[in-house]
Every structure is written in C-alpha cells, then in structure tokens.
Design an enzyme around this catalytic site. Structure first.
Site, PDB file in Angstrom:
ATOM      1  N   HIS A  38      35.333  35.320  27.860  1.00 31.92           N
ATOM      2  CA  HIS A  38      35.231  36.664  28.433  1.00 31.92           C
ATOM      3  C   HIS A  38      33.778  36.997  28.769  1.00 31.92           C
ATOM      4  O   HIS A  38      33.459  37.406  29.893  1.00 31.92           O
ATOM      5  CB  HIS A  38      35.795  37.683  27.433  1.00 31.92           C
ATOM      6  CG  HIS A  38      35.709  39.101  27.883  1.00 31.92           C
ATOM      7  ND1 HIS A  38      36.795  39.794  28.373  1.00 31.92           N
ATOM      8  CD2 HIS A  38      34.666  39.984  27.922  1.00 31.92           C
ATOM      9  CE1 HIS A  38      36.426  41.027  28.693  1.00 31.92           C
ATOM     10  NE2 HIS A  38      35.135  41.162  28.424  1.00 31.92           N
ATOM     11  N   GLU A  39      32.895  36.809  27.806  1.00 31.44           N
ATOM     12  CA  GLU A  39      31.488  37.156  28.023  1.00 31.44           C
ATOM     13  C   GLU A  39      30.811  36.181  28.984  1.00 31.44           C
ATOM     14  O   GLU A  39      29.964  36.579  29.791  1.00 31.44           O
ATOM     15  CB  GLU A  39      30.742  37.180  26.681  1.00 31.44           C
ATOM     16  CG  GLU A  39      31.184  38.296  25.750  1.00 31.44           C
ATOM     17  CD  GLU A  39      31.067  39.668  26.378  1.00 31.44           C
ATOM     18  OE1 GLU A  39      30.101  39.909  27.138  1.00 31.44           O
ATOM     19  OE2 GLU A  39      31.944  40.514  26.122  1.00 31.44           O
ATOM     20  N   HIS A  42      31.457  37.323  32.509  1.00 30.74           N
ATOM     21  CA  HIS A  42      30.551  38.403  32.922  1.00 30.74           C
ATOM     22  C   HIS A  42      29.216  37.835  33.392  1.00 30.74           C
ATOM     23  O   HIS A  42      28.718  38.169  34.475  1.00 30.74           O
ATOM     24  CB  HIS A  42      30.283  39.357  31.744  1.00 30.74           C
ATOM     25  CG  HIS A  42      31.410  40.271  31.425  1.00 30.74           C
ATOM     26  ND1 HIS A  42      32.120  40.961  32.379  1.00 30.74           N
ATOM     27  CD2 HIS A  42      31.936  40.649  30.222  1.00 30.74           C
ATOM     28  CE1 HIS A  42      33.049  41.698  31.787  1.00 30.74           C
ATOM     29  NE2 HIS A  42      32.959  41.524  30.480  1.00 30.74           N
TER      30      HIS A  42
END
Length: 234
Positions: A38-39, A42
């Site tokens: 997820h990170e 980003h």
C-alpha cells in the site's frame, strides 16, 4: 552411578505449541504485506508524477519495517483495518499539486484491491492441493486473510477522514483556498480516526462493505479452483 543425559532440546520441542506461532504468523504476515505494498504504491506513483521524496528517504522498499506503524499494525490484527507510517509526499513537486495528490492517494487503495484479486485467484487455485493437509490449510487461511485484510485496508483508507486517502481525493474537488486550509489541519484527523476504530463505530459498516467486496471476488476464486481441478484432477 549412571548419568542420565539431558535431552533439553527434545523436551523443548515436545512441549512447544507450534499452533500459537502459526496463529501469530497467520495475522502478522498478511498485515505486513498489505501495508507494505500500500505505502510503496503511494511512493511509486508520487515518484512517477515528479516527487522523489519517498525514494530519497528509502520508502520505495519491500522492507516492511520501513513502513511499519505499531499502532496501525495492531489495529489491523484486532479490527482488520489499520494503517502504516505514511509515505512522505511533497505535493508542490507535482505539475498539478491537487490532482497529483489525489492520484497518489488513490494508488494505495487501488493496489490493495488488486492484491485482493490476485490472492483470491491464488486461494482458488491452491484450494484443492493445499486443502489436503493441516499445514496446507494454514497456508490457505493466510492467503484468504491477505485478501480480506487488503479489502479492509482499501475500504478503510477510502473514507473521507483526514489523513486517510479518501480525504485527499475529496479535498481535491475543493477550491484551492479551502483545500490548503483543510490540509493544514490534516494531522488532527488521526485522533478522530483512532477514536472511530477503537470505539467500534465503524465496525458494522466496514464489515458489511468488506463482506460485500469479498463476495464479489469469490467467483474468481471458484473459477481458478475449477480450472485447476479440470487441468490436474480430471
């Protein structure tokens, strides 16, 4: 006098409860995988849009320790929704700061939905071969839980509550003056977020949403399962 040898290692293993370790791994490994990807999503999208902040700080990494937030991980293990240490983003390096921030924010939840699709396909494909042994069943549970946690992480982060990703998408629709004013108070939203999760206010709505998305993905798992049975067991 006859000396009896001490077989300490064997005694230790005989009395050790491996199911306890497996139950911990069953939750921790999927959680770390979901928040790490997820990170990373980003940071990678921000980098592609012109912001190299995450790259310079070593956050474009598969090392989960670089993204770990202990409280967020605990929330994922207990409530199946949580968060990681936010990837640093300098929106002023984007050609269009508001749009770039919105796209970067969406990258996290979208990556989790993709992870859920992939792991449901893996779950279906592995259902028959792994379901024949107790160890295999643990792996199946881990695969399934990865999909569920990833769905939960995507839905949770799409909530329009700062500093969650959904708020950045929603705020991008505001006028510039209102946008930057709300972004200034973003850090206070973390307290609200923690209260909402800890008090269980979001519990039933999130569970319903997670169950709904999971139900939509079950046919994919069934399709993969049927394909494996057709190819190898018929």
């Amino acid at each position: 006098m006859e000396v009896t040898p001490i077989n300490g290692v064997q005694s230790f293993w005989d009395g050790f409860d491996f199911t306890y370790i497996l139950s911990i791994l069953l939750g921790v490994i999927p959680s770390l995988l979901c928040i790490t990807l997820h990170e990373m999503s980003h940071g990678l999208v921000a980098y592609k849009l012109g912001d190299d902040t995450a790259k310079r700080q070593g956050r474009l990494s598969f090392n989960p320790l670089k993204h770990l937030d202990p409280v967020g991980l605990l929330m994922m293990l207990v409530f199946h929704v949580g968060w990681a240490k936010p990837v640093p983003v300098n929106m002023y390096k984007f050609k269009n700061p508001k749009r770039g921030m919105a796209v970067t924010a969406l990258a996290g939840p979208m990556s989790n939905l993709l992870i859920a699709v992939v792991f449901m396909l893996i779950y279906g494909a592995a259902y028959v071969p792994l379901g024949r042994s107790s160890v295999g069943i643990y792996f199946l549970q881990m695969i399934q839980l990865t999909a569920v946690l990833s769905i939960g992480l995507a839905i949770f982060n799409l909530l329009p509550v700062p500093p969650l990703d959904g708020s950045k998408v929603l705020f991008s629709l505001l006028k510039d003056e209102d946008y930057y004013k709300l972004m200034h108070y973003e850090r206070y939203g973390g307290i609200i977020m923690l209260i909402l999760v800890a008090t269980g206010v979001l519990g039933k709505p999130l569970d319903y949403a997670i169950d709904a998305v999971y139900s939509w993905l079950v046919p994919l798992a069934q399709l993969a399962c049927d394909g494996i049975v057709y190819l190898f067991y018929m």
